[in-house]
Design an enzyme around this catalytic site. Structure first.
Site, PDB file in Angstrom:
ATOM      1  N   LYS A  35      38.047   0.923 -60.161  1.00 42.25           N
ATOM      2  CA  LYS A  35      37.291   2.177 -60.024  1.00 42.25           C
ATOM      3  C   LYS A  35      37.075   2.504 -58.550  1.00 42.25           C
ATOM      4  CE  LYS A  35      33.033  -0.462 -60.649  1.00 42.25           C
ATOM      5  NZ  LYS A  35      32.098  -0.972 -61.684  1.00 42.25           N
ATOM      6  N   TYR A 252      22.442   8.656 -29.410  1.00 41.02           N
ATOM      7  CA  TYR A 252      21.441   9.623 -29.889  1.00 41.02           C
ATOM      8  C   TYR A 252      20.059   8.977 -29.977  1.00 41.02           C
ATOM      9  CZ  TYR A 252      25.055  12.992 -31.122  1.00 41.02           C
ATOM     10  OH  TYR A 252      26.083  13.881 -31.081  1.00 41.02           O
TER      11      TYR A 252
HETATM   12  C1  LIG Z   1      32.177  -2.297 -61.789  1.00 40.83           C
HETATM   13  C2  LIG Z   1      32.172  -3.050 -63.063  1.00 40.83           C
HETATM   14  C3  LIG Z   1      32.657  -4.366 -63.129  1.00 40.83           C
HETATM   15  C4  LIG Z   1      33.073  -5.140 -61.892  1.00 40.83           C
HETATM   16  O1  LIG Z   1      31.923  -5.583 -61.210  1.00 40.83           O
HETATM   17  P1  LIG Z   1      32.017  -6.502 -59.879  1.00 40.83           P
HETATM   18  O2  LIG Z   1      30.627  -6.864 -59.579  1.00 40.83           O
HETATM   19  O3  LIG Z   1      32.613  -5.620 -58.818  1.00 40.83           O
HETATM   20  O4  LIG Z   1      32.889  -7.629 -60.223  1.00 40.83           O
HETATM   21  C5  LIG Z   1      32.728  -4.969 -64.357  1.00 40.83           C
HETATM   22  N1  LIG Z   1      32.307  -4.323 -65.487  1.00 40.83           N
HETATM   23  C6  LIG Z   1      31.799  -3.074 -65.448  1.00 40.83           C
HETATM   24  C7  LIG Z   1      31.338  -2.432 -66.708  1.00 40.83           C
HETATM   25  C8  LIG Z   1      31.716  -2.395 -64.243  1.00 40.83           C
HETATM   26  O5  LIG Z   1      31.206  -1.156 -64.208  1.00 40.83           O
END
Ligand SMILES: *Cc1c(COP(=O)(O)O)cnc(C)c1O
Length: 356
Positions: A35, A252
């Site tokens: 993702k 800044y």
């Molecule tokens: C993002 C996600 C993962 C992976 O999680 P990590 O902590 O990056 O390993 C697994 N399952 C679901 C449902 C997620 O949304």
């Protein structure tokens, strides 16, 4: 010339980290979680690095379609489920597996002829109260979608709220085991933290994400200690050097005041590239391979670093913001966040390069 900032992604590091996940859960198949543009690494690169994964998991339907168009034929799991009926249609046509997290989504599947139904995961809320059904709804959904004429059996899943803390997922796992007792179908529960720490939860399909990119899912345990290799390197160069006198202010708001004469370098990297603006003075950075610190506020396109430890560094010197020699997790901690956020925040304007 292009601005001297670059994102380098290592395909062999991605593959190495996938092998680490497999070794940690030898009895399970692996959804490589991709993702958010593969946690900022690029979907195309992830497709190469994770070529031997059993499937990929993500939340964006347009990205899933792109994966199919670019030749990914293995399973694709849609972790956030269908948002409306058009997503269910797409899942049917592109052979996507859908997470159903609410009983209200079941009729969208029931309406389809059994032979053309997409594969489904049924999600149990094990205490996070984000997505997922309670035990009664889970059983009801399971009964409705496990009819003899439906395609396949639903997989039972949950997601842990606190697998990164010692014993943090024990109760959630017990709740999942109890809620799914006697229900047929594969099981999938484990994010990266559970892959490392909760073998009892591994089940049929693990879902590692951040570990595959070489960052740690734990605070207080480094990626290196887990055997992971950083897949992303964010680098730039010094584009100017300034000599300060005692009392001179930097950046800044002038938040940094030179305690005495010192040299500082200006980098072509800022928050519009994805570097965290909240990184305070003292955040680690590597200049010509030497560890030093940021000073002053991060600006949109630039930031400043202390050159006291690198007297030989001048304009053009190489700088690593994070990567194999400086864990993203250390920069994240200094900036009050986690590696995940920095990885997936890289801006589109940063030029990308892939290395083997
Ligand atoms: C993002 C996600 C993962 C992976 O999680 P990590 O902590 O990056 O390993 C697994 N399952 C679901 C449902 C997620 O949304």
């Amino acid at each position: 010339m292009p601005r001297p900032i670059e994102l380098t992604v290592s395909i062999s590091a991605l593959s190495h980290n996938l092998a680490v996940a497999r070794r940690a859960a030898p009895g399970s198949r692996v959804w490589a979680v991709v993702k958010a543009n593969a946690y900022g690494h690029g979907l195309d690169v992830a497709q190469q690095g994770f070529a031997t994964a059993d499937g990929v998991a993500l939340v964006e339907f347009d990205a899933a379609q792109r994966l199919r168009e670019s030749g990914w034929t293995k399973p694709i799991l849609m972790l956030e489920g269908p948002f409306d009926i058009s997503d269910v249609q797409l899942a049917m046509h592109q052979n996507l597996t859908l997470v159903l997290h609410s009983l209200a989504q079941v009729p969208m599947i029931e309406a389809l002829p059994p032979h053309s139904r997409p594969a489904v995961y049924l999600k149990f809320n094990s205490g996070m109260h984000r997505l997922g059904m309670n035990a009664a709804d889970l059983r009801s959904a399971h009964a409705r979608l496990s009819q003899a004429d439906a395609a396949g059996r639903p997989t039972l899943m949950t997601h842990f709220a606190s697998a990164d803390m010692p014993g943090g997922a024990d109760q959630a796992l017990a709740a999942f085991v109890h809620a799914t007792e006697g229900l047929s179908g594969p099981r999938s529960t484990s994010n990266s933290a559970a892959v490392f720490d909760l073998p009892a939860a591994h089940g049929d399909w693990i879902r590692p994400g951040v570990m595959l990119y070489g960052a740690t899912p734990f605070s207080g345990r480094t990626a290196a200690s887990l055997g992971l290799h950083a897949a992303m390197r964010l680098s730039t160069r010094l584009i100017a050097v300034q000599s300060l006198q005692a009392g001179d202010r930097v950046g800044y708001g002038g938040t940094f005041v030179a305690p005495g004469p010192m040299r500082i370098g200006v980098l072509a990297c800022g928050y519009a590239d994805g570097y965290p603006r909240h990184a305070p003075t003292g955040t680690p950075v590597l200049v010509a391979g030497v560890r030093t610190r940021t000073i002053g506020r991060v600006a949109m396109d630039m930031m400043m670093v202390d050159l006291s430890a690198v007297p030989e560094a001048g304009v053009g010197a190489e700088v690593e913001l994070w990567g194999p020699a400086l864990p993203v997790d250390e920069v994240a901690e200094a900036a009050g966040t986690i590696g995940y956020e920095l990885l997936c925040a890289i801006a589109p304007r940063v030029p990308r390069r892939t290395v083997i």
